[in-house]
Scaffold this motif. Structure first.
Motif, PDB file in Angstrom:
ATOM      1  N   LEU A   1       0.684  -1.339  -0.190  1.00 27.07           N
ATOM      2  CA  LEU A   1      -0.247  -0.052   0.253  1.00 27.07           C
ATOM      3  C   LEU A   1       0.913   1.166  -0.250  1.00 27.07           C
ATOM      4  O   LEU A   1       0.423   2.269  -1.005  1.00 27.07           O
ATOM      5  CB  LEU A   1      -1.201   0.175   1.061  1.00 27.07           C
ATOM      6  N   ALA A   2       2.135   1.366   0.488  1.00 25.00           N
ATOM      7  CA  ALA A   2       2.739   2.817   0.547  1.00 25.00           C
ATOM      8  C   ALA A   2       3.603   2.992  -0.454  1.00 25.00           C
ATOM      9  O   ALA A   2       3.618   3.913  -0.683  1.00 25.00           O
ATOM     10  CB  ALA A   2       4.084   2.212   1.640  1.00 25.00           C
ATOM     11  N   VAL A   3       4.147   1.611  -1.466  1.00 26.04           N
ATOM     12  CA  VAL A   3       4.590   1.595  -2.658  1.00 26.04           C
ATOM     13  C   VAL A   3       3.262   2.021  -3.612  1.00 26.04           C
ATOM     14  O   VAL A   3       3.207   3.416  -4.507  1.00 26.04           O
ATOM     15  CB  VAL A   3       4.996   0.225  -3.492  1.00 26.04           C
ATOM     16  N   GLY A   4       2.316   1.226  -3.233  1.00 25.83           N
ATOM     17  CA  GLY A   4       1.056   1.919  -4.352  1.00 25.83           C
ATOM     18  C   GLY A   4       0.493   3.557  -3.812  1.00 25.83           C
ATOM     19  O   GLY A   4      -0.091   4.543  -5.238  1.00 25.83           O
ATOM     20  N   CYS A   5       0.868   4.631  -3.134  1.00 28.08           N
ATOM     21  CA  CYS A   5       0.268   5.974  -2.509  1.00 28.08           C
ATOM     22  C   CYS A   5       1.942   6.262  -3.103  1.00 28.08           C
ATOM     23  O   CYS A   5       1.420   7.566  -3.543  1.00 28.08           O
ATOM     24  CB  CYS A   5       0.552   5.832  -0.781  1.00 28.08           C
ATOM     25  N   ALA A   6       3.631   5.940  -2.582  1.00 27.79           N
ATOM     26  CA  ALA A   6       3.705   6.637  -3.736  1.00 27.79           C
ATOM     27  C   ALA A   6       3.883   6.539  -5.535  1.00 27.79           C
ATOM     28  O   ALA A   6       3.923   7.485  -5.740  1.00 27.79           O
ATOM     29  CB  ALA A   6       5.552   6.127  -3.228  1.00 27.79           C
ATOM     30  N   GLN A   7       3.602   5.597  -6.201  1.00 29.41           N
ATOM     31  CA  GLN A   7       3.070   5.842  -7.614  1.00 29.41           C
ATOM     32  C   GLN A   7       2.249   7.150  -7.648  1.00 29.41           C
ATOM     33  O   GLN A   7       2.646   7.030  -8.967  1.00 29.41           O
ATOM     34  CB  GLN A   7       2.720   4.770  -7.803  1.00 29.41           C
ATOM     35  N   CYS A   8       1.415   6.762  -6.847  1.00 28.93           N
ATOM     36  CA  CYS A   8       0.324   7.990  -7.162  1.00 28.93           C
ATOM     37  C   CYS A   8       0.961   9.494  -7.588  1.00 28.93           C
ATOM     38  O   CYS A   8       0.678  10.902  -7.847  1.00 28.93           O
ATOM     39  CB  CYS A   8      -0.746   8.473  -5.856  1.00 28.93           C
ATOM     40  N   ILE A   9       2.152   9.781  -6.403  1.00 30.57           N
ATOM     41  CA  ILE A   9       3.116  11.046  -6.895  1.00 30.57           C
ATOM     42  C   ILE A   9       3.531  11.388  -8.165  1.00 30.57           C
ATOM     43  O   ILE A   9       4.191  11.918  -8.381  1.00 30.57           O
ATOM     44  CB  ILE A   9       4.596  11.369  -5.433  1.00 30.57           C
ATOM     45  N   ALA A  10       3.950  10.043  -8.910  1.00 32.75           N
ATOM     46  CA  ALA A  10       4.432   9.691 -10.061  1.00 32.75           C
ATOM     47  C   ALA A  10       3.751  10.445 -11.068  1.00 32.75           C
ATOM     48  O   ALA A  10       4.268  10.802 -11.572  1.00 32.75           O
ATOM     49  CB  ALA A  10       5.209   8.247 -10.084  1.00 32.75           C
ATOM     50  N   MET A  11       2.718  10.640 -10.829  1.00 33.36           N
ATOM     51  CA  MET A  11       1.270  11.824 -12.030  1.00 33.36           C
ATOM     52  C   MET A  11       1.814  12.997 -11.797  1.00 33.36           C
ATOM     53  O   MET A  11       1.441  13.613 -13.243  1.00 33.36           O
ATOM     54  CB  MET A  11       0.100  11.428 -11.019  1.00 33.36           C
ATOM     55  N   VAL A  12       2.615  13.410 -11.002  1.00 30.88           N
ATOM     56  CA  VAL A  12       3.260  14.707 -11.194  1.00 30.88           C
ATOM     57  C   VAL A  12       4.345  14.812 -12.583  1.00 30.88           C
ATOM     58  O   VAL A  12       5.259  13.841 -11.880  1.00 30.88           O
ATOM     59  CB  VAL A  12       3.325  15.535 -10.050  1.00 30.88           C
ATOM     60  N   PRO A  13       4.682  14.962 -13.596  1.00 28.32           N
ATOM     61  CA  PRO A  13       5.687  14.717 -14.439  1.00 28.32           C
ATOM     62  C   PRO A  13       6.867  14.648 -13.662  1.00 28.32           C
ATOM     63  O   PRO A  13       6.615  16.249 -13.117  1.00 28.32           O
ATOM     64  CB  PRO A  13       4.838  16.338 -15.592  1.00 28.32           C
TER      65      PRO A  13
ATOM     66  N   THR B   1       8.177  13.223 -12.134  1.00 27.28           N
ATOM     67  CA  THR B   1       8.730  12.459 -11.083  1.00 27.28           C
ATOM     68  C   THR B   1       9.444  10.745 -10.508  1.00 27.28           C
ATOM     69  O   THR B   1      10.682  11.048  -9.911  1.00 27.28           O
ATOM     70  CB  THR B   1       7.340  12.411  -9.793  1.00 27.28           C
ATOM     71  N   SER B   2       9.305  10.095 -11.946  1.00 25.81           N
ATOM     72  CA  SER B   2       9.288   9.335 -11.751  1.00 25.81           C
ATOM     73  C   SER B   2       8.595   7.939 -11.545  1.00 25.81           C
ATOM     74  O   SER B   2       8.570   8.110 -10.068  1.00 25.81           O
ATOM     75  CB  SER B   2      11.064   9.458 -11.311  1.00 25.81           C
ATOM     76  N   ARG B   3       8.150   6.950 -11.952  1.00 28.85           N
ATOM     77  CA  ARG B   3       7.097   6.346 -11.565  1.00 28.85           C
ATOM     78  C   ARG B   3       8.206   5.242 -10.537  1.00 28.85           C
ATOM     79  O   ARG B   3       7.977   5.075  -9.708  1.00 28.85           O
ATOM     80  CB  ARG B   3       6.384   5.715 -12.656  1.00 28.85           C
ATOM     81  N   SER B   4       9.051   5.229 -11.594  1.00 29.55           N
ATOM     82  CA  SER B   4       9.963   3.765 -11.021  1.00 29.55           C
ATOM     83  C   SER B   4      10.499   4.290  -9.906  1.00 29.55           C
ATOM     84  O   SER B   4      10.378   3.702  -9.024  1.00 29.55           O
ATOM     85  CB  SER B   4      11.385   3.292 -12.590  1.00 29.55           C
ATOM     86  N   GLY B   5      10.845   5.506 -10.104  1.00 27.53           N
ATOM     87  CA  GLY B   5      11.413   6.350  -8.366  1.00 27.53           C
ATOM     88  C   GLY B   5      10.446   6.712  -7.733  1.00 27.53           C
ATOM     89  O   GLY B   5      11.452   6.017  -6.604  1.00 27.53           O
ATOM     90  N   ALA B   6       9.329   6.966  -7.470  1.00 33.60           N
ATOM     91  CA  ALA B   6       8.485   7.617  -6.648  1.00 33.60           C
ATOM     92  C   ALA B   6       8.710   5.663  -6.127  1.00 33.60           C
ATOM     93  O   ALA B   6       8.670   5.006  -4.608  1.00 33.60           O
ATOM     94  CB  ALA B   6       7.222   7.448  -6.876  1.00 33.60           C
ATOM     95  N   THR B   7       7.876   4.458  -6.382  1.00 33.61           N
ATOM     96  CA  THR B   7       7.848   3.132  -6.332  1.00 33.61           C
ATOM     97  C   THR B   7       9.081   2.727  -5.721  1.00 33.61           C
ATOM     98  O   THR B   7       8.653   1.995  -4.694  1.00 33.61           O
ATOM     99  CB  THR B   7       6.978   2.725  -6.996  1.00 33.61           C
ATOM    100  N   ILE B   8      10.296   2.431  -5.887  1.00 31.32           N
ATOM    101  CA  ILE B   8      11.496   2.037  -5.827  1.00 31.32           C
ATOM    102  C   ILE B   8      11.256   2.664  -4.248  1.00 31.32           C
ATOM    103  O   ILE B   8      11.836   2.081  -3.498  1.00 31.32           O
ATOM    104  CB  ILE B   8      12.550   2.490  -6.629  1.00 31.32           C
TER     105      ILE B   8
END
Length: 288
Positions: free
Chosen positions: A170-182, A184-191
């Motif tokens: 769930l924490a990773v999923g919430c972090a992925q939401c932040i990556a919607m901002v151009p 940010t990086s989806r991989s970076g946020a989730t990792i």
């Protein structure tokens, strides 16, 4: 060279850029939009090109991890405990971005037209990565089991995909939401989100790979459903070329990245983000 051929060549270039940047924490979207702007590639207001060719990179992950994915599917079907838990965690991690994306996609895409946002997200993301990599439990090479100062860390990171808890997912999923901002990086946020949740660096990276499959598939289908009918023949050809280029370049990148993080931290990517953010700032200051 005709104008049409040049347009398709630009699509090929951006496909390669996508494949090489999707899975490293430097923001593939930022690179696609910035390089697209610099070489004069017009992907249209809907930005379907940038979203759809990203799925080419995701298919590269599917190919590389095809045996593990089949094990997940078959094990879930047979109700094996570890595989069911892994599938559950992927769903939990996928849902936050799916819900927010469906509700706010129009507002999110408005941000794509403001290059200045990349200055903030690239530099801030780089600083956060440096901060996380300095934490004692991560200041070591993956799987080494020792700290950089020669001591031992009493906090044990989650070492395997099957050990990830639903709370960490769930924490990773919430972090992925932040990556919607151009930028940010989806991989970076989730990792990084996974590492902060207590997942070991290499395991967090692999979980990010698996999570990318449903996330980018959903984004691709949704974008094609909304805007596919408006695509011209030239845009469709460009998407196909970019898609294939992203697939093959990502095949190379993913294998190289897994070897890299076995012995290194993500600090080089953090410094690269900061440097790129400064370059973008200078470019915008000069009227770019």
């Amino acid at each position: 060279m005709t104008e049409h051929t040049w347009y398709l060549l630009k699509a090929l270039i951006l496909g390669v850029v996508e494949g090489f940047t999707e899975f490293i924490p430097v923001s593939s979207t930022a690179h696609l939009l910035l390089i697209g702007e610099w070489i004069g590639f017009d992907s249209g207001d809907a930005k379907v090109f940038e979203v759809v060719i990203q799925f080419g990179s995701i298919l590269a992950v599917v190919w590389i991890f095809r045996h593990r994915i089949w094990q997940l599917i078959w094990g879930t079907y047979r109700r094996e405990r570890t595989e069911v838990a892994f599938a559950r965690n992927l769903i939990i991690a996928f849902l936050p971005a799916a819900i927010i994306g469906a509700l706010a996609i129009q507002y999110i895409k408005m941000l794509f037209h403001h290059p200045g946002i990349f200055v903030v997200t690239l530099i801030l993301g780089g600083l956060i990565m440096l901060w996380v990599e300095r934490k004692p439990q991560f200041a070591k090479f993956a799987d080494s089991g020792s700290r950089s100062d020669g001591g031992t860390d009493k906090r044990r990171s989650t070492q395997a995909l099957e050990e990830i808890s639903w709370k960490q997912a769930l924490a990773v999923g919430c972090a992925q939401c932040i990556a919607m901002v151009p930028g940010t990086s989806r991989s970076g946020a989730t990792i990084i989100g996974g590492m902060l949740a207590g997942i070991e660096r290499k395991t967090a990276t692999e979980f990010s790979f698996f999570l990318a499959v449903p996330t980018m598939l959903g984004a691709t289908v949704y974008d094609l459903y909304r805007h596919g009918s408006a695509l011209s023949g030239e845009q469709t050809s460009a998407i196909l070329i970019g898609f294939v280029a992203a697939f093959f370049s990502a095949l190379v990148l993913v294998k190289a990245l897994l070897l890299f993080i076995a012995k290194h931290t993500y600090r080089p990517f953090a410094w690269y983000r900061i440097a790129l953010g400064i370059v973008v700032l200078i470019w915008l200051s000069l009227g770019g």
